[in-house]
Motif scaffolding. Structure first.
Motif, PDB file in Angstrom:
ATOM      1  N   PRO A   9      -5.232 -12.189  -8.628  1.00 12.66           N
ATOM      2  CA  PRO A   9      -4.499 -10.685  -8.905  1.00 12.66           C
ATOM      3  C   PRO A   9      -3.480 -10.434 -10.123  1.00 12.66           C
ATOM      4  CG  PRO A   9      -4.728 -12.476  -6.897  1.00 12.66           C
ATOM      5  CD  PRO A   9      -5.151 -12.557  -8.490  1.00 12.66           C
ATOM      6  N   GLY A  24      -4.245 -16.342   4.986  1.00 10.21           N
ATOM      7  CA  GLY A  24      -4.617 -16.732   4.744  1.00 10.21           C
ATOM      8  C   GLY A  24      -6.584 -16.353   4.357  1.00 10.21           C
ATOM      9  N   THR A  66      -2.372 -12.587   3.128  1.00  8.99           N
ATOM     10  CA  THR A  66      -2.115 -13.719   2.170  1.00  8.99           C
ATOM     11  C   THR A  66      -1.323 -14.220   3.025  1.00  8.99           C
ATOM     12  OG1 THR A  66      -1.654 -11.952   0.069  1.00  8.99           O
ATOM     13  CG2 THR A  66      -0.016 -14.146   0.081  1.00  8.99           C
ATOM     14  N   GLU A  67      -0.594 -14.119   4.027  1.00 10.81           N
ATOM     15  CA  GLU A  67       0.136 -15.059   4.732  1.00 10.81           C
ATOM     16  C   GLU A  67      -1.021 -15.668   6.060  1.00 10.81           C
ATOM     17  OE1 GLU A  67       3.013 -13.015   7.505  1.00 10.81           O
ATOM     18  OE2 GLU A  67       4.905 -12.839   5.260  1.00 10.81           O
ATOM     19  N   LEU A  94      -1.839  -6.471   2.295  1.00 12.95           N
ATOM     20  CA  LEU A  94      -1.933  -7.402   1.058  1.00 12.95           C
ATOM     21  C   LEU A  94      -0.933  -8.525   1.671  1.00 12.95           C
ATOM     22  CD1 LEU A  94      -1.359  -5.387  -1.839  1.00 12.95           C
ATOM     23  CD2 LEU A  94      -2.923  -6.488  -1.489  1.00 12.95           C
ATOM     24  N   GLN A  95       0.106  -8.253   2.509  1.00 12.33           N
ATOM     25  CA  GLN A  95       1.114  -9.294   2.791  1.00 12.33           C
ATOM     26  C   GLN A  95       0.343  -9.928   3.812  1.00 12.33           C
ATOM     27  OE1 GLN A  95       5.154  -8.378   3.692  1.00 12.33           O
ATOM     28  NE2 GLN A  95       5.185  -9.615   5.706  1.00 12.33           N
ATOM     29  N   LEU A 135      -8.677 -11.772   0.205  1.00 16.65           N
ATOM     30  CA  LEU A 135      -7.837 -10.513  -0.346  1.00 16.65           C
ATOM     31  C   LEU A 135      -8.981  -9.625  -0.801  1.00 16.65           C
ATOM     32  CD1 LEU A 135      -5.202  -9.481  -0.452  1.00 16.65           C
ATOM     33  CD2 LEU A 135      -4.943 -10.809  -3.039  1.00 16.65           C
ATOM     34  N   ALA A 180       3.973  -8.390 -10.207  1.00 18.12           N
ATOM     35  CA  ALA A 180       2.280  -9.321  -9.727  1.00 18.12           C
ATOM     36  C   ALA A 180       2.789 -10.493 -11.369  1.00 18.12           C
ATOM     37  CB  ALA A 180       1.325  -8.404 -10.278  1.00 18.12           C
ATOM     38  N   ASP A 192       7.409 -10.019  -5.409  1.00 19.17           N
ATOM     39  CA  ASP A 192       6.756  -9.365  -4.159  1.00 19.17           C
ATOM     40  C   ASP A 192       6.407  -8.777  -4.356  1.00 19.17           C
ATOM     41  OD1 ASP A 192       6.189  -9.097  -2.054  1.00 19.17           O
ATOM     42  OD2 ASP A 192       8.690  -9.681  -0.583  1.00 19.17           O
TER      43      ASP A 192
END
Length: 333
Positions: free
Chosen positions: A29, A118, A115-116, A111-112, A121, A67, A72
């Motif tokens: 990423p 799983g 990511t949280e 995105l959040q 992406l 990144a 964040d």
């Protein structure tokens, strides 16, 4: 002929689609964001005079920096979108800035959540890019549908000026009557007040014709992204609601999600696809609503025409013309 302005949401869709391709190819990423940032730098140094730094460019650079630092990324996206799209007095520019801010905030939420939860992406970004392009097409259809009523509003407001020029073309000094006689000044004041009222009325009608929700179905689409990670439906809904609250976006409608979950349980089918179908239906409904609203707007615009513009036309064009004719006739006698 001017080219219609590209919806800001499509710029975000392009960035999400390119990022999805890079991630699917195995690019980390941080490196993927770096490649997108390099593309922005390359485009900026090509010497194209028509291109300037956009909100999307600024957000991509900020996300790449976050990144690479391990920061964040979603928060950097939201902050950069807000900083790069400042407020302005021009209504269309302010509206476009708000559109691009919400689109980037939607990407930050996706995105959040991905990511949280799983969720894959690359797949999540690909689905998001597709939904954003659908939203962009909905905005294009809406602007096309409203183009006719807008042109009508502008045209009717020009009628009094056309009448004044027409009277002058016939050889009558209507402008002198308007600005140099007491009766003409009274007509001028009343006609100008009516035109200002018609302009405000038209703007209010056009403003009410705009949808309250800029990105219909996007929150439900993100719920589908959350559920691809294998979590429960209540957990996915709660996670998306928390992310939407963090980025100041409208949360998904729990009633709509619950109805989809109930249908999935009764039919024994996958919830994710039903949620995506629900989001697509929301976008179709928004498109149909825009078409119906624009058709009704064309009729509603007749009200300020009849109440304000036509009386103003009589006061500013016909009355001075009649007074000029009477003055010439009496003077000739």
């Amino acid at each position: 002929m001017t080219t219609p302005r590209r919806p800001a949401v499509e710029d975000v869709a392009d960035a999400a689609g390119r990022l999805a391709v890079l991630l699917a190819a195995g690019v980390p990423p941080g490196a993927a964001w770096g490649y997108l940032s390099e593309s922005v730098d390359l485009a900026e140094t090509t010497g194209d005079a028509r291109r300037c730094l956009t909100v999307t460019d600024a957000v991509i650079r900020a996300a790449a920096g976050a990144a690479q630092r391990g920061g964040d990324v979603p928060r950097a996206i939201a902050a950069a979108a807000d900083a790069a799209a400042p407020g302005t007095k021009h209504r269309s520019t302010r509206r476009r800035n708000t559109d691009v801010q919400e689109a980037w905030r939607g990407l930050g939420v996706a995105l959040q959540v991905a990511t949280e939860s799983g969720a894959p992406l690359a797949e999540a970004l690909r689905d998001l890019a597709s939904s954003l392009r659908d939203l962009g097409q909905t905005q294009r259809d809406r602007e096309t549908a409203l183009a006719g009523p807008r042109a009508t509003a502008r045209m009717v407001l020009a009628l009094p000026a056309v009448g004044i020029l027409f009277g002058a073309g016939l050889g009558f000094d209507t402008l002198h009557v308007l600005v140099a006689t007491p009766a003409g000044l009274s007509c001028l004041a009343a006609g100008a007040a009516l035109l200002l009222a018609a302009r405000a009325w038209n703007r209010a009608l056009l403003r009410r014709a705009r949808p309250r929700q800029r990105m219909p179905g996007l929150a439900i689409e993100v719920v589908a992204v959350a559920m691809t990670g294998g979590g429960s439906a209540p957990g996915a809904l709660r996670r998306v609601a928390d992310a939407c609250a963090r980025f100041d976006l409208a949360p998904p409608d729990p009633a709509a999600v619950d109805s989809v979950l109930a249908l999935a349980q009764r039919a024994g089918v996958g919830t994710v696809e039903l949620l995506r179908a629900e989001a697509e239906q929301a976008r179709r409904d928004a498109r149909s609503s825009a078409q119906a609203t624009s058709a009704a707007l064309g009729v509603r615009l007749m009200a300020p025409l009849a109440v304000c513009v036509l009386p103003a036309f009589m006061l500013l064009s016909v009355a001075p013309l009649v007074m000029s004719i009477l003055s010439s006739t009496l003077h000739g006698m």
